[in-house]
Design an enzyme around this catalytic site. Structure first.
Site, short mmCIF file in Angstrom:
data_model
loop_
_atom_site.label_atom_id
_atom_site.label_comp_id
_atom_site.label_asym_id
_atom_site.label_seq_id
_atom_site.Cartn_x
_atom_site.Cartn_y
_atom_site.Cartn_z
N TYR A 166 0.84 -1.20 0.00
CA TYR A 166 0.00 0.00 0.00
C TYR A 166 0.88 1.26 0.00
O TYR A 166 0.66 2.20 -0.76
CB TYR A 166 -0.89 -0.07 1.24
CG TYR A 166 -1.77 1.12 1.51
CD1 TYR A 166 -2.89 1.39 0.73
CD2 TYR A 166 -1.49 1.97 2.59
CE1 TYR A 166 -3.71 2.47 1.02
CE2 TYR A 166 -2.31 3.05 2.88
CZ TYR A 166 -3.41 3.30 2.09
OH TYR A 166 -4.23 4.37 2.37
N LYS A 170 1.19 4.40 -2.58
CA LYS A 170 0.91 5.76 -2.12
C LYS A 170 2.15 6.66 -2.24
O LYS A 170 2.03 7.87 -2.47
CB LYS A 170 0.41 5.74 -0.68
CG LYS A 170 -0.99 5.13 -0.51
CD LYS A 170 -2.03 5.94 -1.24
CE LYS A 170 -3.44 5.69 -0.73
NZ LYS A 170 -4.45 6.37 -1.56
#
Ligand code: NAI
Length: 318
Positions: A166, A170
């Site tokens: 993740y 990001k």
């Protein structure tokens, strides 16, 4: 203080059917924007799809007298991104704002990340934002105006266990934002990234131990917390960054529990070694404290600005 108004502006908010994105869409519409409410309508982990989430937000906007159109495609493909921008063009004739917010969460310890998890997170957060922003940017560049907001995460900027995939996605958004800001600036297209903190259904992806630790941190704030964990406390920053009033570009902002701040990547003045031969590892070890000393640092505006900063520091050390 000037009012922040979006009359005659057209905004795309991805993942606007729930959580943070829903509040962005509602607030932009309440301030006059015509909003494309994109949402795949699936679960917090990216499984499934439905029309209900986007439709509910579109209905709420229209019921309040605003303008909205739904798009149910996934941001995770080039065709999906293009269809979202097409929805804006077909319904409202242009695109002024993109808030890249759609995403899902799957947590795993680093050694357990499989390709499915890695691909799905990179696809939705990183590639998804590029797929939507690219066709929108072409229009913005031509019209000489645009505002783009990338929903990044403190997990990427600062780190968070079990979120390497993740965070990779990001953090990738921060790179995209840095570069697109430089390319877009002369065309009136400004880009910023936001690190939000708000309660949402994504908490379901966290392991119970980590969730308990966060809950304890919230609880320790007691009365000071108020209702500031709600998405609505992030909304004003996203809306401001999407507005004409905002002249910031190539910056990262944090909105958490009613506190709004800038986050940045800086470089310390460091230590200038010999110029006629490379420093030795021992030489670096000797000066490592100075290299890491954050007492004096700069925040470069670009890679070439970093070169200017290095030149200044070398000049001082000669
Ligand atoms: P959420 O799960 O409520 O919202 C995400 C929305 O995106 C959902 O409505 C979902 O249906 C939609 N979506 C998911 N995949 C999609 C796809 N492929 N195409 C189109 N729509 C899709 O979660 P939340 O918390 O509101 O998250 C919003 C954004 O903020 C996400 O990008 C998340 O990673 C980011 N974020 C949230 C934080 C928080 O504290 N809530 C912290 C840091 C970042």
């Amino acid at each position: 203080m000037t009012d922040i108004d979006f009359t005659h502006r057209v905004a795309i908010v991805t993942g606007a059917g729930g959580g943070l994105g829903r509040t962005y869409a509602l607030e932009l519409a309440a301030r006059g924007a015509a909003v494309v409410v994109n949402d795949l309508g699936g679960r917090f982990d990216g499984q499934g799809s439905s029309h209900g989430m986007a439709d509910e937000v579109v209905d709420a906007i229209r019921a309040a007298g605003g303008k909205a159109a739904a798009n149910y495609n996934s941001v995770s493909s080039r065709a999906g991104g293009e269809s979202i921008v097409r929805t804006a063009l077909e319904n409202f004739g242009k695109v002024d704002i993109v808030i890249n917010n759609a995403g899902h969460l799957r947590n795993a310890s680093f050694e357990d990340i499989d390709d499915e998890t890695l691909d799905s997170l990179l696809d939705v957060h990183l590639k998804g934002a590029i797929y939507v922003t690219q066709p929108a940017y072409r229009i913005m560049k031509q019209q000489g105006y645009g505002r783009i907001v990338f929903m990044s995460s403190g997990a990427a900027a600062f780190g968070n266990p079990k979120q390497a995939a993740y965070a990779a996605a990001k953090a990738g958004l921060l790179g995209v934002m840095n570069v697109l800001s430089l390319e877009g600036k002369d065309h009136g297209v400004l880009c910023n990234a936001l690190l939000p903190v708000a309660t949402s259904r994504m908490e379901a992806a966290m392991d119970p131990e980590q969730l308990a630790a966060f809950t304890a941190q919230y609880a320790s704030l007691g009365e000071k917390l108020g209702s500031s964990y709600l998405p609505e406390f992030v909304t004003p920053l996203a809306v401001y960054l999407a507005s004409e009033s905002c002249t910031s570009t190539r910056a990262i902002y944090s909105a958490a529990l009613g506190r709004y701040a800038r986050a940045f990547i800086g470089v310390t003045d460091g230590w200038a070694g010999p110029r006629d031969k490379p420093a030795t590892a021992e030489g670096l070890a000797e000066h490592f404290q100075r290299i890491g000393d954050v007492g004096a640092f700069s925040i470069p505006d670009s890679l070439s600005d970093e070169f200017s900063i290095i030149g200044r520091i070398l000049g001082q050390s000669l």
